[in-house]
Structures are given as structure tokens and as C-alpha cells.
Write a protein that holds these residues in place. Structure first.
Motif, mmCIF file in Angstrom:
data_model
loop_
_atom_site.group_PDB
_atom_site.id
_atom_site.type_symbol
_atom_site.label_atom_id
_atom_site.label_comp_id
_atom_site.label_asym_id
_atom_site.label_seq_id
_atom_site.Cartn_x
_atom_site.Cartn_y
_atom_site.Cartn_z
ATOM 1 N N ASN A 177 0.978 -1.290 -0.049
ATOM 2 C CA ASN A 177 -0.020 -0.046 -0.026
ATOM 3 C C ASN A 177 0.962 1.255 0.015
ATOM 4 O O ASN A 177 0.353 2.329 0.681
ATOM 5 N N GLY A 178 1.815 1.194 -0.842
ATOM 6 C CA GLY A 178 2.871 2.478 -0.978
ATOM 7 C C GLY A 178 3.601 2.848 0.284
ATOM 8 O O GLY A 178 3.839 3.990 0.575
ATOM 9 N N THR A 179 3.657 1.908 1.323
ATOM 10 C CA THR A 179 4.483 2.156 2.664
ATOM 11 C C THR A 179 5.939 2.243 2.599
ATOM 12 O O THR A 179 6.723 2.852 3.365
ATOM 13 N N GLY A 180 6.466 1.747 1.028
ATOM 14 C CA GLY A 180 7.995 1.345 1.224
ATOM 15 C C GLY A 180 8.501 0.127 1.805
ATOM 16 O O GLY A 180 9.580 -0.062 1.656
ATOM 17 N N LEU A 181 7.607 -0.150 2.670
ATOM 18 C CA LEU A 181 7.921 -1.524 3.037
ATOM 19 C C LEU A 181 7.086 -2.756 2.813
ATOM 20 O O LEU A 181 5.898 -2.742 2.452
ATOM 21 N N GLY A 182 7.595 -3.918 2.541
ATOM 22 C CA GLY A 182 6.789 -5.110 2.244
ATOM 23 C C GLY A 182 6.107 -5.453 3.384
ATOM 24 O O GLY A 182 6.409 -5.335 4.566
ATOM 25 N N LEU A 183 4.799 -6.421 3.321
ATOM 26 C CA LEU A 183 4.027 -6.696 4.310
ATOM 27 C C LEU A 183 4.744 -7.527 5.347
ATOM 28 O O LEU A 183 4.476 -7.333 6.512
ATOM 29 N N ALA A 184 5.661 -8.318 4.959
ATOM 30 C CA ALA A 184 6.288 -9.233 5.889
ATOM 31 C C ALA A 184 7.328 -8.499 6.612
ATOM 32 O O ALA A 184 7.787 -8.913 7.906
ATOM 33 N N GLU A 185 7.708 -7.261 6.402
ATOM 34 C CA GLU A 185 8.510 -6.322 7.206
ATOM 35 C C GLU A 185 7.619 -5.492 8.459
ATOM 36 O O GLU A 185 8.321 -4.706 8.990
ATOM 37 N N LEU A 216 2.847 -13.193 14.901
ATOM 38 C CA LEU A 216 1.969 -13.841 14.140
ATOM 39 C C LEU A 216 2.510 -13.257 12.632
ATOM 40 O O LEU A 216 2.930 -12.188 12.281
ATOM 41 N N SER A 217 2.467 -14.364 11.549
ATOM 42 C CA SER A 217 2.797 -14.095 10.224
ATOM 43 C C SER A 217 1.558 -13.279 9.501
ATOM 44 O O SER A 217 0.755 -13.954 9.057
ATOM 45 N N ILE A 218 1.855 -11.790 9.471
ATOM 46 C CA ILE A 218 0.698 -11.080 8.970
ATOM 47 C C ILE A 218 0.596 -11.414 7.518
ATOM 48 O O ILE A 218 -0.603 -11.186 6.813
ATOM 49 N N PHE A 219 1.654 -11.677 6.921
ATOM 50 C CA PHE A 219 1.699 -11.717 5.621
ATOM 51 C C PHE A 219 0.797 -13.132 5.036
ATOM 52 O O PHE A 219 -0.140 -13.148 4.170
ATOM 53 N N ASP A 220 0.861 -14.005 5.882
ATOM 54 C CA ASP A 220 -0.066 -15.398 5.710
ATOM 55 C C ASP A 220 -1.595 -15.191 5.843
ATOM 56 O O ASP A 220 -2.387 -15.514 5.219
ATOM 57 N N VAL A 221 -1.727 -14.121 6.908
ATOM 58 C CA VAL A 221 -3.163 -13.761 7.093
ATOM 59 C C VAL A 221 -3.544 -13.036 6.129
ATOM 60 O O VAL A 221 -4.802 -13.061 5.679
ATOM 61 N N PHE A 222 -2.783 -12.218 5.433
ATOM 62 C CA PHE A 222 -3.146 -11.258 4.255
ATOM 63 C C PHE A 222 -3.417 -12.109 3.333
ATOM 64 O O PHE A 222 -4.560 -11.960 2.461
#
Length: 432
Positions: free
Chosen positions: A33-41, A304-310
């Protein structure tokens, strides 16, 4: 090398994921979402992570019509971890309820009004004489669940309600008639696996014998739905706990979902203290497997792995868009695909043998043997080789039982099932 579009992957898990979901996830892994960071980060403590968790919970509740008196938890350790978690948590519930019953029988309002040693003595007698955990053993996973319970609390507290091998010549493949089941009186829980991936056995519906009996909280039914969740309509209120790994129909490996009735959580029922459990000789579970702890922290007690929840959330959003009638629409597709494949197998009894009894055939894991050659191993190697050449992969059966297994999960398109049915028909004609 084949492209993703060239193959249909029938592996039992981790399973095929929708390509559009993977493309969205791939982009989010680099920049969310344009945060400059990957979701896993991103931190699991962030507002962003909380929003992803809450959205996935809400969409799951919508898709399955989960009642408001249930809580949805995202956990770790897989379905196998839940074999332990259910024991730790529900034995604790049993102990607390039994303690309250003892106090009531003695006419005592609180445990402070009785000497601790006397209360422990009364509880110990109840544990020794009454504590049972019931298991329906219908395949490899329910067998492992019962074995884990035996390891944790001892064989004397584990009751095998039914063992499918006793009605099927020592092998799994049938579900024993309910009239033969031997349920305990007021067990801590009754566990069953709704779909056995290894053995291709699925309960055709909710067991009549386990339906609510009118007494509050009875029976406490726990279902492992790791491999058929989201594929058919279930009446959630029949269950006390439903758990499932995400990697079949929901998402990627790494998260496990628990749907639990809120009356099994504080403040409705307290959690026994570790000191009391130690005195009773009962196991104390890791805090990361505590339903109370995970619920209190909205699934974010630990990282928790938010990337997997995503990813799971994206699958749910896609399903809600694809099926205005929610899970009923997916059920119709799942049944159509399964019927196509079974019809092709049944049309050639001289070449194929479906492993489970017709009364218990799984819609998700279609297990069969190729029998048209004198040497079954040679016939199945030939079948698998030809399947790969046609882009039908992941069909090799579980290492413990062999054979062929087509895992017909939600992400398998109807066209994939049609291709497999065509190949089943073609193979028997070209290899006589």
C-alpha cells in the motif's frame, strides 16, 4: 519448463493458490500500500496488521455464517499443534467446571471457603475416575490426534469412541455406524476429523449422535476441518471448537485458524492455575497454545505471520466476490468436480479401485489405485508419468499408503477436474 498456466496441481498440501491472489501478495511482499515496506516487514503490533487480522476474521465469519457467540483465533503450529492445544485447553475447562460442581455439591460459594488440600483431593478423585477425552478414529490424522492425547494425559483418560479399522479389515476407508459408537459420559471433548486427507474419507454430514443434547455446553464437539473447510455449508453452532490449517483451502502454510465458542473462554469459564494442574498431575500447555491468551490479544500475543493472514484474507475476499451465496456456491462447485472424477473412475472398474467405501468418499481427497496391470506399482508409475505430461501434477498418494490421490481443493478449477476425468478415461483405453 511448463508455465503456471500449463499445469493443474492436485497436491494435498501446501495446496494450489489462486494466481491472482498470489500476484497481489507478491506485490504486497515488496511494497504494501505504498508504505515503502513489504508486508512481511511491518510490525505485527502495527495498526496495519490489526486491520488485516480484523478484516480476515470478519470475512471468514461472513462466509461461514459464524455466530456472534464464537471467537476466531489465528494461531501457529498447524493442525498437529491443535491436537495438543485442544487437550490442554479443554481439559482445563473440564477441571474448572468439575471444581465448580464440587463446590456446589458441598454447598460452598467459593474455593476460599474450603481447605485447598480438601479441594485438590476431591478434584483428584474426579480426574482419576471421570476424566475422559473421546476420539473417533477414522483415518491417519484422527489416529495421530488420539495418540497425542494419550501421550499428554495417559491412555486411561482417552476413550476411542470408534475405530474404523475394526469395520474395514484393518484398514481405514469406512466410518463406523453411529449405533456402534461408545461415547463417554460428559467427556472433556469429543474429537473427530471431518475429512481425512491420507485415506480419502469424509463425514457426509454432522453426526446425529453429537448434536447438542439440550444441556448447556454438551457435548463439547471438536472438529478438525483442515482439508475441507470453506468447501461446504456447516452449522457452526453444532461445534464447540473447529480448527484448520490454512494451507488447503484458505491460504499458505504458517497459520492455523480456531473457531471457538466464547463460553469456553474467560470470563464465562476460568482457566485453572498451573499450580492446580500440577497438583492434579495434568499437563500445562505452552502459553502460545492457550486459547485464552490468543483471544485476549486478538491473535497477536506473539509474532504472527501477518503476510499469511493477508493471503488468507485475499482468498476470502475472492470467494465472497465469486459466490454471492457464500459457501453454498463453493459447495456446488466442489461437488460437481468430485462427481466428475469419481464418475470417470467408476466407469472403469477393471482399471481403477477407489480406496474408501462409497458411503465415506471424500470430495476433497480422491484416493484410488490403478489396477489394470498385474503389477500395481508399475501401473501407477505409468499413470503418474502420463499425468505429468498432460500438466496434471501432485497426484502421488501419501507415502504411508501409496496409490493415487487427487486433492480437489477449492482452488482447483472445474476445467482442471475435467482434464483429470478425461485423462482417467483416456489412460484405461491406451494402456490395456
Amino acid at each position: 519448463m511448463p508455465s503456471r498456466e500449463d499445469i493443474t496441481y492436485f497436491g494435498a498440501g501446501p495446496a494450489l493458490l489462486p494466481t491472482d491472489v498470489l500476484n497481489t501478495a507478491a506485490a504486497a511482499l515488496v511494497d504494501y500500500n505504498g508504505t515503502g515496506l513489504g508486508l512481511a516487514e511491518h510490525s505485527h503490533r502495527s495498526e496495519l496488521a490489526t486491520g488485516i487480522v480484523n478484516k480476515a476474521k470478519a470475512d471468514l465469519a461472513t462466509y461461514l455464517d459464524v455466530p456472534d457467540d464464537y471467537e476466531i483465533l489465528f494461531m501457529q503450529a498447524g493442525g498437529s499443534g491443535e491436537f495438543s492445544a485442544t487437550v490442554y485447553n479443554l481439559v482445563g475447562v473440564w477441571v474448572e467446571r468439575r471444581k465448580q460442581k464440587i463446590l456446589k455439591e458441598l454447598g460452598i460459594k467459593t474455593e476460599k471457603d474450603i481447605p485447598e488440600d480438601e479441594l485438590v483431593k476431591q478434584l483428584q478423585k474426579a480426574v482419576d475416575e471421570e476424566l475422559k477425552i473421546d476420539y473417533l478414529v477414522t483415518g491417519s490424522w484422527s489416529l495421530k490426534a488420539s495418540q497425542e492425547a494419550t501421550r499428554l494425559v495417559g491412555a486411561e483418560h482417552v476413550n476411542i469412541v470408534a475405530d474404523a479399522r475394526k469395520v474395514n479389515d484393518g484398514k481405514f476407508g469406512k466410518i463406523p455406524e453411529e449405533s456402534s459408537w461408545k461415547l463417554s459420559k460428559n467427556p472433556a471433548m469429543v474429537y473427530y476429523c471431518d475429512n481425512e486427507t491420507v485415506d480419502g474419507v469424509e463425514f457426509p454430514g454432522f453426526p446425529e449422535l453429537l448434536k447438542p443434547n439440550g444441556e448447556e455446553g454438551e457435548p463439547i464437539v471438536v472438529a478438525d476441518m483442515s482439508s475441507n473447510i470453506l468447501s461446504r455449508r456447516i452449522l457452526v453452532k453444532n461445534f464447540s471448537v473447529i480448527f484448520f490449517g490454512a494451507q488447503k483451502n484458505l491460504g499458505s502454510t504458517g497459520i492455523t485458524v480456531v473457531i471457538i465458542k466464547k463460553n469456553l473462554l474467560p470470563p464465562v469459564v476460568a482457566t485453572p492455575s498451573p499450580t492446580l494442574l500440577r497438583k492434579l498431575g495434568l499437563p500445562i500447555g505452552p502459553i502460545v497454545l492457550s486459547y485464552e491468551t490468543i483471544a485476549k490479544n486478538n491473535s497477536l500475543y506473539n509474532t504472527l505471520s501477518i503476510f499469511d493472514v493477508f493471503i488468507a484474507g485475499q482468498v476470502l475476499q475472492k470467494s465472497l466476490k465469486s459466490f454471492p451465496d457464500k459457501v453454498d456456491g463453493q459447495q456446488a462447485v466442489a461437488e460437481k468436480k468430485a462427481k466428475l472424477i469419481y464418475a470417470a473412475l467408476d466407469a472403469h472398474p477393471e482399471s481403477y479401485k477407489v480406496v474408501p467405501d462409497k458411503s465415506a468418499r471424500s470430495r476433497m481427497n480422491i484416493c484410488f489405485r490403478v489396477t489394470h496391470l498385474a503389477n500395481i506399482d508399475d501401473a501407477e508409475k505409468l499413470f503418474l508419468k502420463g499425468a505429468v505430461e498432460k500438466g496434471l501434477t501432485g497426484l502421488k498418494g501419501h507415502r504411508s499408503v501409496g496409490g493415487i490421490r487427487a486433492s480437489n481443493y477449492n482452488s482447483i478449477p472445474l476445467s482442471g477436474a475435467e482434464k483429470l476425468a478425461e485423462y482417467i478415461n483416456e489412460f484405461t483405453k491406451t494402456h490395456r
